[in-house]
Motif scaffolding. Structure first.
Motif, PDB file in Angstrom:
ATOM      1  N   ALA A   1       0.782  -1.245   0.036  1.00 14.37           N
ATOM      2  CA  ALA A   1       0.057   0.178   0.178  1.00 14.37           C
ATOM      3  C   ALA A   1       0.821   1.186  -0.066  1.00 14.37           C
ATOM      4  CB  ALA A   1      -0.673  -0.021   1.200  1.00 14.37           C
ATOM      5  N   SER A   2       2.004   1.065   0.912  1.00 17.74           N
ATOM      6  CA  SER A   2       3.069   2.525   0.803  1.00 17.74           C
ATOM      7  C   SER A   2       3.690   2.836  -0.483  1.00 17.74           C
ATOM      8  CB  SER A   2       3.767   2.093   1.843  1.00 17.74           C
ATOM      9  OG  SER A   2       3.379   1.924   3.208  1.00 17.74           O
ATOM     10  N   TYR A   3       3.707   1.622  -1.246  1.00 14.54           N
ATOM     11  CA  TYR A   3       4.590   1.819  -2.442  1.00 14.54           C
ATOM     12  C   TYR A   3       3.483   2.292  -3.421  1.00 14.54           C
ATOM     13  CZ  TYR A   3       6.643   0.525  -7.037  1.00 14.54           C
ATOM     14  OH  TYR A   3       6.966   0.544  -8.385  1.00 14.54           O
ATOM     15  N   ALA A   4       2.288   1.949  -3.277  1.00 11.97           N
ATOM     16  CA  ALA A   4       1.117   2.482  -4.364  1.00 11.97           C
ATOM     17  C   ALA A   4       0.961   3.830  -3.921  1.00 11.97           C
ATOM     18  CB  ALA A   4      -0.270   1.592  -4.278  1.00 11.97           C
TER      19      ALA A   4
ATOM     20  N   GLU B   1       1.841   9.605  -4.990  1.00  9.38           N
ATOM     21  CA  GLU B   1       1.670  10.896  -4.506  1.00  9.38           C
ATOM     22  C   GLU B   1       3.261  11.699  -4.804  1.00  9.38           C
ATOM     23  OE1 GLU B   1      -0.714  12.581  -2.459  1.00  9.38           O
ATOM     24  OE2 GLU B   1      -1.853  10.717  -3.377  1.00  9.38           O
ATOM     25  N   LEU B   2       4.278  10.775  -4.544  1.00 11.46           N
ATOM     26  CA  LEU B   2       5.553  11.571  -4.922  1.00 11.46           C
ATOM     27  C   LEU B   2       5.466  12.224  -6.327  1.00 11.46           C
ATOM     28  CD1 LEU B   2       8.346  12.167  -3.577  1.00 11.46           C
ATOM     29  CD2 LEU B   2       9.222   9.997  -4.564  1.00 11.46           C
ATOM     30  N   ASN B   3       5.015  11.386  -7.319  1.00 11.14           N
ATOM     31  CA  ASN B   3       5.061  11.792  -8.836  1.00 11.14           C
ATOM     32  C   ASN B   3       4.222  12.981  -8.802  1.00 11.14           C
ATOM     33  OD1 ASN B   3       7.220  10.124  -9.431  1.00 11.14           O
ATOM     34  ND2 ASN B   3       5.841   8.488 -10.071  1.00 11.14           N
ATOM     35  N   GLN B   4       3.043  12.679  -8.281  1.00  6.21           N
ATOM     36  CA  GLN B   4       1.958  13.885  -8.340  1.00  6.21           C
ATOM     37  C   GLN B   4       2.602  15.010  -7.842  1.00  6.21           C
ATOM     38  OE1 GLN B   4      -1.917  12.684  -6.948  1.00  6.21           O
ATOM     39  NE2 GLN B   4      -2.211  11.293  -8.740  1.00  6.21           N
ATOM     40  N   GLY B   5       2.966  15.148  -6.660  1.00  7.01           N
ATOM     41  CA  GLY B   5       3.477  16.122  -5.799  1.00  7.01           C
ATOM     42  C   GLY B   5       4.506  16.947  -6.697  1.00  7.01           C
ATOM     43  N   TYR B   6       5.491  15.859  -7.136  1.00  5.69           N
ATOM     44  CA  TYR B   6       6.528  16.349  -7.680  1.00  5.69           C
ATOM     45  C   TYR B   6       6.179  17.096  -9.085  1.00  5.69           C
ATOM     46  CZ  TYR B   6      11.337  16.850  -9.772  1.00  5.69           C
ATOM     47  OH  TYR B   6      12.608  17.141 -10.333  1.00  5.69           O
ATOM     48  N   LEU B   7       5.356  16.369  -9.992  1.00  8.70           N
ATOM     49  CA  LEU B   7       4.980  16.970 -11.350  1.00  8.70           C
ATOM     50  C   LEU B   7       3.976  18.184 -11.016  1.00  8.70           C
ATOM     51  CD1 LEU B   7       4.068  13.723 -13.261  1.00  8.70           C
ATOM     52  CD2 LEU B   7       6.212  15.131 -13.572  1.00  8.70           C
ATOM     53  N   ALA B   8       3.510  18.287  -9.938  1.00  5.14           N
ATOM     54  CA  ALA B   8       2.544  19.515  -9.865  1.00  5.14           C
ATOM     55  C   ALA B   8       3.447  20.796  -9.666  1.00  5.14           C
ATOM     56  CB  ALA B   8       1.751  19.234  -8.477  1.00  5.14           C
ATOM     57  N   THR B   9       4.482  20.577  -9.264  1.00  3.97           N
ATOM     58  CA  THR B   9       5.556  21.794  -9.102  1.00  3.97           C
ATOM     59  C   THR B   9       6.013  22.383 -10.486  1.00  3.97           C
ATOM     60  OG1 THR B   9       7.643  20.660  -8.915  1.00  3.97           O
ATOM     61  CG2 THR B   9       6.475  21.102  -6.903  1.00  3.97           C
ATOM     62  N   ASN B  10       5.550  21.525 -11.525  1.00  3.86           N
ATOM     63  CA  ASN B  10       6.046  21.645 -12.936  1.00  3.86           C
ATOM     64  C   ASN B  10       7.744  21.815 -12.716  1.00  3.86           C
ATOM     65  OD1 ASN B  10       5.723  22.197 -15.797  1.00  3.86           O
ATOM     66  ND2 ASN B  10       5.697  24.575 -15.268  1.00  3.86           N
TER      67      ASN B  10
ATOM     68  N   LEU C   1      11.446  12.647   2.328  1.00  6.78           N
ATOM     69  CA  LEU C   1      11.701  12.785   0.929  1.00  6.78           C
ATOM     70  C   LEU C   1      11.050  14.171   0.677  1.00  6.78           C
ATOM     71  CD1 LEU C   1      10.305   9.786  -0.894  1.00  6.78           C
ATOM     72  CD2 LEU C   1      12.796  10.613  -0.832  1.00  6.78           C
ATOM     73  N   ASN C   2      10.618  14.951   1.710  1.00  8.96           N
ATOM     74  CA  ASN C   2      10.127  16.214   1.814  1.00  8.96           C
ATOM     75  C   ASN C   2       9.007  16.436   0.906  1.00  8.96           C
ATOM     76  OD1 ASN C   2      10.137  18.843   2.774  1.00  8.96           O
ATOM     77  ND2 ASN C   2      11.559  19.419   1.004  1.00  8.96           N
ATOM     78  N   PHE C   3       8.005  15.752   1.165  1.00 10.24           N
ATOM     79  CA  PHE C   3       6.773  15.955   0.167  1.00 10.24           C
ATOM     80  C   PHE C   3       5.522  15.846   1.168  1.00 10.24           C
ATOM     81  CE2 PHE C   3       4.873  11.797  -1.464  1.00 10.24           C
ATOM     82  CZ  PHE C   3       5.831  11.059  -0.985  1.00 10.24           C
TER      83      PHE C   3
ATOM     84  N   ILE D   1       1.622  14.427   1.553  1.00  6.58           N
ATOM     85  CA  ILE D   1       0.545  13.255   0.807  1.00  6.58           C
ATOM     86  C   ILE D   1      -0.805  13.909   0.945  1.00  6.58           C
ATOM     87  CG2 ILE D   1      -0.274  10.725   1.303  1.00  6.58           C
ATOM     88  CD1 ILE D   1       2.494  10.159   2.218  1.00  6.58           C
ATOM     89  N   THR D   2      -1.330  14.128  -0.157  1.00  2.00           N
ATOM     90  CA  THR D   2      -2.826  14.660  -0.027  1.00  2.00           C
ATOM     91  C   THR D   2      -3.806  13.421  -0.029  1.00  2.00           C
ATOM     92  OG1 THR D   2      -2.703  14.317  -2.482  1.00  2.00           O
ATOM     93  CG2 THR D   2      -2.148  16.437  -1.776  1.00  2.00           C
ATOM     94  N   SER D   3      -3.390  12.211  -0.326  1.00 12.90           N
ATOM     95  CA  SER D   3      -4.545  11.173  -0.127  1.00 12.90           C
ATOM     96  C   SER D   3      -3.889   9.937   0.215  1.00 12.90           C
ATOM     97  CB  SER D   3      -5.217  10.895  -1.455  1.00 12.90           C
ATOM     98  OG  SER D   3      -6.334   9.853  -1.509  1.00 12.90           O
ATOM     99  N   PHE D   4      -4.153   9.252   0.998  1.00 16.56           N
ATOM    100  CA  PHE D   4      -3.759   7.917   1.467  1.00 16.56           C
ATOM    101  C   PHE D   4      -4.632   6.939   0.998  1.00 16.56           C
ATOM    102  CE2 PHE D   4      -2.132  10.234   5.065  1.00 16.56           C
ATOM    103  CZ  PHE D   4      -0.737  10.200   5.166  1.00 16.56           C
ATOM    104  N   ALA D   5      -5.531   7.205  -0.044  1.00 15.04           N
ATOM    105  CA  ALA D   5      -6.461   6.111  -0.580  1.00 15.04           C
ATOM    106  C   ALA D   5      -5.639   5.126  -1.203  1.00 15.04           C
ATOM    107  CB  ALA D   5      -7.234   6.766  -1.869  1.00 15.04           C
ATOM    108  N   ILE D   6      -5.955   3.852  -1.020  1.00  9.48           N
ATOM    109  CA  ILE D   6      -5.212   2.557  -1.458  1.00  9.48           C
ATOM    110  C   ILE D   6      -6.036   2.040  -2.521  1.00  9.48           C
ATOM    111  CG2 ILE D   6      -4.533   0.089  -0.749  1.00  9.48           C
ATOM    112  CD1 ILE D   6      -4.350   1.381   2.103  1.00  9.48           C
TER     113      ILE D   6
END
Lengths: 221, 739
Positions: B21-24, B29-38, B322-324, B326-331
């Motif tokens: 679940a953590s991996y998912a 979230e990491l990719n979304q969060g990072y990509l959201a910074t453009n 990783l300094n980001f 998490i907006t959703s813990f949805a599994i």
């Protein structure tokens, strides 16, 4: 002396209450060799359990050597049993992980009745007395049925108990070994030990002092 | 007993579910969060950028967006705190940051002139709070006082605590106030594709545009497209944790094997009767497979909430690392599907052998069985050898020998518990080895402070200045340069460096063209001339040591008379002031402990992860032991009755069972102690290679062996409590009648 007064024992079973002993009154004198006979379910084993403090009566009292068993707690009862009762079972029930000598020493360990240095000496003496001294350091798996029962009898006498209870002690032996075992019991009784044997074996008649016959939980003879 | 086994399986499934679940969650979230910074696809460093250049770059084919930026290094000091290293990001317009966005989290936004914003994690490094006035000194500016007016979150930066770095953000006007020339020198471009070769082409086109306008591109950086800088490390850590989750599940499977083997043995007559009245092997096996499925299903019910909770804990910890945010813990549903599948399959697989073997017994064998307590101990050579063991009290002797009556069960139980021991000792060994490795590395550096100078200076002058500072005992002038690897020019007779020579020799007086390279540079297998030796420098970047020639220096190494933390901090300031008085600017002054801080932070993370793993395995191992002892009690019920009949008190029985548990614990401890040496070496090296790209100077922590012995003895004793309680509750009469 063993004294049972008005002893009854009932068990709750899924089919309802089952009465194994009914208002039993019984006395057995020191040094007596008594056979308890009866059909399966007649109450023989239950009677032996009462005498050995393994089970408690639903009503009535069991007194052995002036001790009323009902008043003893679990730990005291275990210690009392170790010192006063020797058990011999049909399937020998030696502990498979202990050698013959160690099996005999174990009750001495539990009851600390013999000084630690003397325990092995006494165990060997007992085993020799019953003709299995040469097997002292063998594990039970290496012994024949007759030898195992002799070791079991030696174990029963480890703490020199005044009472020995034997439940079908010859039930798993051939006639030669069975006769030898019965002779050992006779010797014990002659030396002052009270011996109570629950048995189906008719050959027991030649060594016993008295027969108690049970049927449906009551003494019929 | 089945509840214990289910709980043990549940721990295995929960560990697996946590990681999956953590991996998912984390990858999403990491990719979304990072990509959201453009994030910038490429960063080009050039000279002063004007609006015309920016407009021209924006029009270049393949450039979706571009922004000018500047990054200035310096130092920051808050109140009575010492200086900290600072990375100052200069932002053109806080109101419209489009590339590598930062998020305000409190205080002012945008900062006024004379104010800075600090990255949220860097507050702990700077040891300041909102509203504090701090002293900042940039590369070319004097010391200036600025106010910390806000807190921001910059997903693109690694955890400040881990890097021991303060990240700050300011306007161009503030940079000017800090004494730096106000211009932007970085072009952060966002390409129209995530394809690396396309980005490289776009960066090449932008370079041409920049250079066609008379500017020079001095450096181009293209990070892995769309990937957080720490995504790879996270992936590796997750892989390691997933392997651990599966491992715990396999261990819990071993407990199922023990339980099912015991059940099959106990019910052998029942199986015989079923076969006698027409039951087929498969029909009978199905009954017991259904039991295994029920165990798995029950375990899944417990494990899923535990896994959800565990994944939240793990994700939170990783998010901090990783300094980001998490907006959703949805599994995702596929995680649940995997967990249910594995949770059902593992017990079934574990049950396969005992069930198939047990259900294959012939009717005659089954009906002739004398019951489970009639084990033939005494037949094998090992039994006879054990029978020869003496010198301990009989009840203890009995406990030791009893353990060997069911050897397969003993082996599985010991292995399960030993696995926990190996992990635990590995954790301690890795920690000790890291400390040892770092001690050795820093031990080769015989100085207290490293001072880098902003510009080349006369070695004699700066050495004289620094030597005049109170508490300074000895100074050596070095020169550091080079790209792609560092070239460190040191006096051949240096007293301040004594690295471990792996091959060849160290520099000698009289050497002119000789070069000694470190292991990191040697690993690059670059064609290098005049190499006379290779030195081991774990964790260090690729470097070469050459003899210092001439009298120019840009780096000093200082030995202090008193090198406690306060004296070091004081000396840093005094050295800087002394150099400044003579017009020489110090770039950075760092102590050995400053350099070591980041390593220690990474080490703590590995250490904590291993300790948690070993605790989980120890719990599973403890439950396994409890199951084994419970099975033993059940199987030897009649024997225990005999013991009670011949005088053993419930306390004696409890003591014997505790001894049995302790014996298993000690056996597992022995195995773990032997296995821990090679395994912790292997695991330690593997982990370090993953996280820090360096091997270990292995150190075996004997304290771990001692601690694990205590844990094993306690686990053995504790695991016997429930079986002992059950044994003491048995009526002697019932026990004697048990078959």
């Amino acid at each position: 002396m063993i004294k049972l007064h008005d002893v009854s024992k009932s068990y709750a079973t899924p089919a309802g209450s089952f009465t194994a002993l009914r208002k039993l009154d019984l006395e057995i004198q020191p040094g007596e060799l008594v056979a308890v006979v009866g059909k399966s379910g007649s109450g023989k084993s239950t009677l032996l359990n009462m005498l050995g403090g393994i089970d408690t009566p639903s009503t009535g009292t069991v007194t052995i050597a002036n001790t009323q068993l009902r008043v003893l707690g679990e730990n005291k009862l275990a210690a009392w049993r170790g010192r006063n009762i020797g058990f011999v079972f049909q399937f020998f029930q030696l502990l498979p992980a202990l050698t013959a000598a160690e099996n005999v020493m174990l009750p001495m360990d539990f009851c600390r009745s013999v000084a630690p240095r003397e325990r092995r000496k006494r165990a060997i003496a007992l085993l020799e007395r019953f003709g299995v001294g040469a097997q002292a350091d063998k594990l039970p798996a290496a012994l024949s049925g007759g030898e195992q029962q002799r070791v079991a009898i030696a174990r029963a006498l480890a703490n020199e108990p005044p009472v020995v209870l034997a439940d079908e002690p010859t039930g798993n032996l051939d006639s030669g070994n069975a006769n030898a075992v019965l002779d050992l019991f006779r010797d014990m009784a002659s030396n002052g030990t009270t011996v109570v044997i629950a048995t189906h074996d008719r050959d027991v008649a030649r060594v016993i002092d008295r027969t108690i016959e049970l049927a449906d939980g009551t003494v019929t003879r | 007993m089945k509840a214990i086994v289910s709980f043990a399986i549940a721990i295995g499934i929960a560990a697996f579910a946590t990681v999956l679940a953590s991996y998912a969650i984390l990858t999403r979230e990491l990719n979304q969060g990072y990509l959201a910074t453009n994030p910038a696809s490429a960063t080009l460093r050039t000279d002063a950028i004007d609006d015309a250049l920016l407009a021209a770059v924006a029009k270049t084919s393949g450039v979706r967006d571009v922004e000018a930026a500047r990054v200035v290094s310096g130092r920051i000091k808050g109140g009575a705190n010492g200086w900290r290293n600072l990375v100052l990001f200069v932002v053109k317009d806080f109101a419209s940051v489009r590339v590598g966005k930062i998020n305000p989290e409190g205080g002012a936004w945008p900062p006024a002139t004379g104010e800075i914003l600090i990255e949220r994690d860097a507050f702990q490094v700077a040891r300041v709070k909102l509203g504090d006035v701090v002293t900042v000194r940039t590369a070319n500016g004097p010391e200036r006082r600025v106010r910390v007016s806000g807190r921001v979150h910059d997903v693109g930066q690694a955890q400040a605590r881990m890097e021991n770095m303060v990240y700050a953000y300011a306007t161009l006007a503030t940079l000017e106030q800090l004494g730096e020339r106000p211009y932007f020198d970085q072009l952060k471009i966002v390409a129209d594709s995530m394809d690396k070769s396309r980005i490289e082409r776009v960066a090449g086109d932008v370079t041409k545009v920049v250079e066609s306008r008379g500017h020079k591109v001095v450096h181009t950086d293209i990070p892995p497209p769309g990937k957080h800088p720490h995504a790879d490390i996270m992936g590796l850590l997750m892989l390691m944790l997933a392997a651990f989750g599966l491992f715990v599940m396999l261990l819990s499977g071993a407990i199922v094997v023990n339980l099912l083997t015991a059940i099959m043995a106990a019910q052998i007559r029942q199986i015989g009767v079923m076969k006698a009245i027409g039951g087929t092997r498969w029909q009978i096996a199905r009954i017991y497979f259904a039991q295994a499925l029920r165990l798995g299903a029950f375990a899944i019910v417990i494990a899923i909430p535990l896994g959800i909770w565990g994944s939240r804990m793990l994700c939170r910890a990783m998010a901090v690392f990783l300094n980001f945010d998490i907006t959703s813990f949805a599994i995702p549903a596929w995680v649940f599907a995997c967990v249910v599948f594995v949770g059902l399959v593992i017990p079934l697989l574990a049950a396969a052998w005992p069930v198939w073997k047990g259900s294959g017994v012939s009717v005659r064998e089954a009906l002739c069985d004398f019951g489970i307590s009639e084990t033939s101990f005494g037949v094998s050579a090992l039994d006879r050898m054990l029978a020869g063991v003496s010198g301990v009290a009989r009840p203890i002797l009995l406990a030791i020998r009893n353990n060997f009556r069911r050897r397969a069960r003993l082996v599985l139980t010991v292995l399960t518990l030993a696995a926990g021991g190996v992990f635990f000792m590995t954790a301690l060994n890795v920690r000790a080895s890291m400390i040892h490795t770092l001690d050795r590395l820093f031990g080769t550096r015989k100085y207290d402070l490293g001072v880098s100078l902003r510009a080349d200076s006369d070695a004699g002058t700066v050495t004289r200045i620094v030597r005049g500072v109170p508490n300074v005992k000895y100074v050596e002038a070095w020169r550091i340069s080079g790209d792609p690897y560092a070239v460190i020019a040191v006096p051949p007779s240096t007293r301040l460096l004594a690295p471990g020579v792996i091959r060849g020799r160290w520099l000698q007086p009289g050497d002119v063209d000789a070069m000694v390279i470190n292991s990191a540079l040697a690993a690059k297998k670059m064609p290098l001339a005049h190499v006379v030796g290779v030195v081991r420098e774990p964790f260090a970047p690729a470097s070469a040591y050459v003899p210092l020639r001439g009298s120019v220096t840009n780096s000093l190494r200082v030995v202090l008379a008193n090198n406690d933390a306060a004296s070091i901090d004081r000396a840093k300031g005094l050295i800087e002031e002394a150099l400044a008085r003579e017009g020489i600017r110090a770039g950075s002054i760092s102590s050995k402990s400053d350099s070591r801080f980041g390593f220690d932070q990474h080490m703590v993370m590995i250490y904590v992860a291993l300790i948690i793993m070993s605790a989980l395995i120890a719990i599973v191992g403890g439950l396994g032991l409890m199951t084994t002892l419970s099975i033993n009690v059940l199987e030897r019920r009649r024997e225990l009755g005999v013991l009670r009949a011949i005088g053993a008190t419930p306390r004696t029985i409890a003591l014997m069972l505790a001894c049995e548990g302790v014996v298993v614990g000690v056996l597992s401890w022995l195995l773990a102690s032997v296995a821990a040496w090679p395994l912790s070496r292997l695991v330690g090296n593997g982990l370090l290679m993953m996280v820090l790209r360096s091997g270990l100077d292995f150190d075996f922590e004997l304290r771990g062996v001692a601690i694990w012995l205590v844990v094993c003895v306690l686990l053995g004793a504790i695991a016997s409590v429930v079986p002992s309680w059950h044994a003491s509750r048995q009526q002697v009469r019932e026990a004697l009648g048990y078959e």
